[in-house]
Design a protein around this motif. Sequence first.
Motif, PDB file in Angstrom:
ATOM      1  N   UNK A 313       2.202 -12.375  -2.015  1.00 16.59           N
ATOM      2  CA  UNK A 313       2.218 -12.069  -3.437  1.00 16.59           C
ATOM      3  C   UNK A 313       0.799 -11.935  -3.979  1.00 16.59           C
ATOM      4  N   UNK A 314      -0.100 -12.788  -3.498  1.00 18.56           N
ATOM      5  CA  UNK A 314      -1.486 -12.700  -3.966  1.00 18.56           C
ATOM      6  C   UNK A 314      -2.117 -11.386  -3.526  1.00 18.56           C
ATOM      7  N   UNK A 315      -1.782 -10.923  -2.329  1.00 19.50           N
ATOM      8  CA  UNK A 315      -2.307  -9.633  -1.871  1.00 19.50           C
ATOM      9  C   UNK A 315      -1.794  -8.501  -2.757  1.00 19.50           C
ATOM     10  N   UNK A 316      -0.505  -8.536  -3.108  1.00 14.48           N
ATOM     11  CA  UNK A 316       0.048  -7.513  -4.005  1.00 14.48           C
ATOM     12  C   UNK A 316      -0.635  -7.567  -5.367  1.00 14.48           C
ATOM     13  N   UNK A 317      -0.811  -8.776  -5.887  1.00 10.77           N
ATOM     14  CA  UNK A 317      -1.480  -8.959  -7.172  1.00 10.77           C
ATOM     15  C   UNK A 317      -2.902  -8.399  -7.123  1.00 10.77           C
ATOM     16  N   UNK A 318      -3.627  -8.741  -6.050  1.00  8.66           N
ATOM     17  CA  UNK A 318      -5.022  -8.335  -5.936  1.00  8.66           C
ATOM     18  C   UNK A 318      -5.151  -6.825  -5.800  1.00  8.66           C
ATOM     19  N   UNK A 319      -4.229  -6.201  -5.068  1.00  4.23           N
ATOM     20  CA  UNK A 319      -4.296  -4.749  -4.874  1.00  4.23           C
ATOM     21  C   UNK A 319      -3.838  -3.996  -6.109  1.00  4.23           C
ATOM     22  N   UNK A 342       9.271  -7.361   6.581  1.00  5.03           N
ATOM     23  CA  UNK A 342       8.993  -6.003   6.116  1.00  5.03           C
ATOM     24  C   UNK A 342       7.957  -5.991   4.994  1.00  5.03           C
ATOM     25  N   UNK A 343       8.114  -6.882   4.013  1.00  3.59           N
ATOM     26  CA  UNK A 343       7.194  -6.900   2.875  1.00  3.59           C
ATOM     27  C   UNK A 343       5.775  -7.244   3.304  1.00  3.59           C
ATOM     28  N   UNK A 344       5.628  -8.093   4.319  1.00  6.51           N
ATOM     29  CA  UNK A 344       4.301  -8.436   4.831  1.00  6.51           C
ATOM     30  C   UNK A 344       3.649  -7.221   5.484  1.00  6.51           C
ATOM     31  N   UNK A 345       4.450  -6.477   6.224  1.00  8.14           N
ATOM     32  CA  UNK A 345       3.962  -5.272   6.890  1.00  8.14           C
ATOM     33  C   UNK A 345       3.577  -4.215   5.865  1.00  8.14           C
ATOM     34  N   UNK A 378       7.856   2.462   4.454  1.00  4.69           N
ATOM     35  CA  UNK A 378       6.893   2.198   5.522  1.00  4.69           C
ATOM     36  C   UNK A 378       6.645   3.457   6.354  1.00  4.69           C
ATOM     37  N   UNK A 379       7.682   4.254   6.578  1.00  5.30           N
ATOM     38  CA  UNK A 379       7.505   5.507   7.333  1.00  5.30           C
ATOM     39  C   UNK A 379       6.491   6.411   6.654  1.00  5.30           C
ATOM     40  N   UNK A 380       6.577   6.505   5.321  1.00  2.47           N
ATOM     41  CA  UNK A 380       5.608   7.334   4.584  1.00  2.47           C
ATOM     42  C   UNK A 380       4.195   6.756   4.703  1.00  2.47           C
ATOM     43  N   UNK A 381       4.081   5.453   4.652  1.00  3.73           N
ATOM     44  CA  UNK A 381       2.763   4.818   4.774  1.00  3.73           C
ATOM     45  C   UNK A 381       2.191   5.046   6.165  1.00  3.73           C
ATOM     46  N   UNK A 382       3.028   4.925   7.191  1.00  4.96           N
ATOM     47  CA  UNK A 382       2.571   5.147   8.562  1.00  4.96           C
ATOM     48  C   UNK A 382       2.098   6.585   8.736  1.00  4.96           C
ATOM     49  N   UNK A 383       2.797   7.540   8.141  1.00  4.51           N
ATOM     50  CA  UNK A 383       2.388   8.932   8.240  1.00  4.51           C
ATOM     51  C   UNK A 383       1.012   9.144   7.616  1.00  4.51           C
ATOM     52  N   UNK A 384       0.758   8.466   6.506  1.00  2.82           N
ATOM     53  CA  UNK A 384      -0.560   8.565   5.859  1.00  2.82           C
ATOM     54  C   UNK A 384      -1.655   7.925   6.718  1.00  2.82           C
ATOM     55  N   UNK A 385      -1.278   6.884   7.456  1.00  3.98           N
ATOM     56  CA  UNK A 385      -2.272   6.152   8.258  1.00  3.98           C
ATOM     57  C   UNK A 385      -2.544   6.814   9.600  1.00  3.98           C
TER      58      UNK A 385
END
Length: 386
Positions: A313-319, A342-345, A378-385
């Motif tokens: 949650x702190x990572x989401x908040x910070x980003x 999944x949410x951590x990934x 996540x599939x969309x994020x992986x495609x971007x990465x």
Amino acid sequence: MTRKIAVVLALLAWLPSMQAVAAPRTPASGNEVIATLPRQDDGLRALRAAAAAAPADPLPALALARRYVALGRGSADPRYYGQAQAVLAPWWGRPDAPNDVRLLRATLLQNGHQFDEAQAELRHIVGTDPRNAQAWLTLATIQSVQGDVPGAIASCGRLSSLAAQLETFACLAAAGANTGRMRGSEQLLELGLERAGDTAPETRTWVLTMLAELAARRGDKAAAQQRFLTALRVAPTDSYLLGAYADFLLDQGRAADVPALLRAHHRNDALLLRHALALRAMGRHEALAPARAELQARFDAAARRGDAVHLREQARFTLHLLGDARAALALAQRNWRVQKELADTRILLEAGLASRDRAALQPVLRWIRAQGLQDVVVTRLVERAS
């Protein structure tokens, strides 16, 4: 720990959030209501009296500690877990503690993300009592969270002859949810729910929530919406369910529906975060400012306590609310070393992409490919990465 010290610590744990909400002021009169406290639970009062009357007997202490754990799960208020641990203090570190104490100790360690210590407790329990269904289920849950799919499936297998079919199916579905067997996990859950008939509300809520999340991961918005609403009718205040549905609404561009959903749940850090994310998406910057300040105060207080439970949650908040991609990436990496849901990934991918750190993304990309993880976002994020 004495009762007085426990009460003081509980109040101190609440102070950071109180201070962030409003500046100190003097009431206009003695008749002014400045706070409304929760009503005393009569059942809790009786359990406390029974534990106090027999301080050397673990049975009344266990009953009271279990009640605190149930309250903590329902409200996501960490103070209840601390109270449960305080009740078990006479047996907490004893190697000869009864298995019932060890099981509750494992649950509390799990809640604090002390997964290795929790697993050690659980393995002791199943080693001495291999028919302890709750120990096998808790062990499988921890293994699933940490990405140990073979271990989780093996623990679910031991559960199969000890628990109801639906609980076994839910255990197996949770173990396979982050693999290429996700669709099979969903079908298994559907079959189990269809066959189960009347089930305990907490089990039904768990299964319906998992089904809703799996539908959302496939991109089936209609099925996910229907399942979330069905689950909410069973457990309208379940904190995990509320957070999962809020995330679904945010992903669907329905941020305007989130504040009403979470209005009564701002004491929960994870749900306040979703509320703040909704305000940001809606462009309600004036309302966002105090929510952001409140969250910052809570995360700062957790850091001072050495509490790393809410790193995701702190990572989401910070980003997303502070816009600090590098700091968010560091938090997401620390979190992902401990748990790989999944949410951590997803937050690790988002933070890595935002900080343009492709090297940091390689471990999680390899893990996603190895697991066969399926999720439309996540599939969309992986495609971007890639």
